[in-house]
Design a protein around this motif. Structure first.
Motif, mmCIF file in Angstrom:
data_model
loop_
_atom_site.group_PDB
_atom_site.id
_atom_site.type_symbol
_atom_site.label_atom_id
_atom_site.label_comp_id
_atom_site.label_asym_id
_atom_site.label_seq_id
_atom_site.Cartn_x
_atom_site.Cartn_y
_atom_site.Cartn_z
ATOM 1 N N GLU A 1 0.831 -1.204 0.000
ATOM 2 C CA GLU A 1 0.000 0.000 0.000
ATOM 3 C C GLU A 1 0.868 1.257 0.000
ATOM 4 O O GLU A 1 0.574 2.237 -0.685
ATOM 5 C CB GLU A 1 -0.925 0.002 1.215
ATOM 6 C CG GLU A 1 -1.923 1.135 1.194
ATOM 7 C CD GLU A 1 -2.913 1.058 2.345
ATOM 8 O OE1 GLU A 1 -3.434 2.134 2.709
ATOM 9 O OE2 GLU A 1 -3.168 -0.034 2.871
ATOM 10 N N LEU A 2 1.975 1.221 0.762
ATOM 11 C CA LEU A 2 2.904 2.350 0.778
ATOM 12 C C LEU A 2 3.476 2.578 -0.619
ATOM 13 O O LEU A 2 3.551 3.708 -1.095
ATOM 14 C CB LEU A 2 4.029 2.108 1.788
ATOM 15 C CG LEU A 2 5.083 3.196 1.901
ATOM 16 C CD1 LEU A 2 4.466 4.547 2.271
ATOM 17 C CD2 LEU A 2 6.139 2.799 2.925
ATOM 18 N N ARG A 3 3.845 1.502 -1.306
ATOM 19 C CA ARG A 3 4.356 1.603 -2.680
ATOM 20 C C ARG A 3 3.302 2.254 -3.576
ATOM 21 O O ARG A 3 3.600 3.159 -4.348
ATOM 22 C CB ARG A 3 4.722 0.220 -3.218
ATOM 23 C CG ARG A 3 5.172 0.254 -4.684
ATOM 24 C CD ARG A 3 5.565 -1.111 -5.200
ATOM 25 N NE ARG A 3 6.774 -1.597 -4.588
ATOM 26 C CZ ARG A 3 8.002 -1.222 -4.956
ATOM 27 N NH1 ARG A 3 8.179 -0.344 -5.926
ATOM 28 N NH2 ARG A 3 9.059 -1.711 -4.339
ATOM 29 N N HIS A 4 2.055 1.795 -3.454
ATOM 30 C CA HIS A 4 0.958 2.343 -4.261
ATOM 31 C C HIS A 4 0.799 3.850 -4.018
ATOM 32 O O HIS A 4 0.640 4.627 -4.964
ATOM 33 C CB HIS A 4 -0.342 1.604 -3.925
ATOM 34 C CG HIS A 4 -1.547 2.192 -4.586
ATOM 35 N ND1 HIS A 4 -1.805 2.039 -5.930
ATOM 36 C CD2 HIS A 4 -2.549 2.958 -4.084
ATOM 37 C CE1 HIS A 4 -2.926 2.688 -6.236
ATOM 38 N NE2 HIS A 4 -3.386 3.250 -5.124
ATOM 39 N N ILE A 5 0.879 4.264 -2.765
ATOM 40 C CA ILE A 5 0.747 5.682 -2.427
ATOM 41 C C ILE A 5 1.896 6.484 -3.028
ATOM 42 O O ILE A 5 1.684 7.527 -3.644
ATOM 43 C CB ILE A 5 0.693 5.864 -0.894
ATOM 44 C CG1 ILE A 5 -0.624 5.311 -0.349
ATOM 45 C CG2 ILE A 5 0.866 7.331 -0.507
ATOM 46 C CD1 ILE A 5 -0.658 5.172 1.167
ATOM 47 N N LEU A 6 3.117 5.997 -2.855
ATOM 48 C CA LEU A 6 4.285 6.729 -3.343
ATOM 49 C C LEU A 6 4.319 6.838 -4.866
ATOM 50 O O LEU A 6 4.804 7.826 -5.413
ATOM 51 C CB LEU A 6 5.570 6.076 -2.836
ATOM 52 C CG LEU A 6 5.800 6.133 -1.319
ATOM 53 C CD1 LEU A 6 7.012 5.295 -0.934
ATOM 54 C CD2 LEU A 6 5.945 7.564 -0.844
#
Length: 149
Positions: free
Chosen positions: A100-105
């Motif tokens: 999810e962090l990857r998706h946000i970034l």
């Protein structure tokens, strides 16, 4: 603009300014970015372009103090990032899945490339299938960039 900062802050700004703007003026977006990020400010590329444009493409130290004041009025990056994580952490665990962090970034704000996110994950020692403590992540990514890069 000196009245808006503590003497200690002005000394830090001056030292950084003259370290990177050796001619006594900031003449490029790269110089402005390096100096502002070195003094823990996080303007967007658009904001920096506008600052340079407003000052005719060059900033002396007095202009830089004015820009720094404007920018500090706009941002409290650490608080904003933590608030965003907290807003999405409905169970208040302090964790976010790495995916999810990857998706946000890669998908929000100033979108990062897959390569940039991979580099951040390496530097933060994050593997793709783990949970990330977002408080620790914030501390790492908000640290100033070392000058040996």
């Amino acid at each position: 603009m000196a009245r808006h900062f503590k003497e200690k802050d002005i000394d830090e700004f001056r030292e950084c300014f003259y370290l990177y703007a050796r001619s006594g003026q900031i003449k490029s977006l790269d110089e402005l970015s390096l100096i502002m990020r070195s003094v823990k400010m996080c303007p967007t590329v658009q904001e920096m372009k506008q600052y340079l444009k407003n000052k005719g493409g060059k900033l002396n130290f007095a202009d830089f103090l004015e820009v720094a004041h404007i920018q500090t009025q706009k941002e409290n990056v650490a608080k904003e990032i933590r608030a965003a994580f907290l807003a999405n952490d409905t169970r208040r665990t302090g964790l976010i899945p790495a995916s999810e962090l990857r998706h946000i970034l890669q998908g929000w704000g100033e979108k990062l490339s897959r390569r940039e996110v991979d580099q951040i994950f390496r530097e933060c020692n994050i593997s793709s299938n783990t949970m990330v403590k977002y408080e620790e992540f914030c501390k790492i990514v908000l640290e100033p960039i070392p000058d040996y890069y």
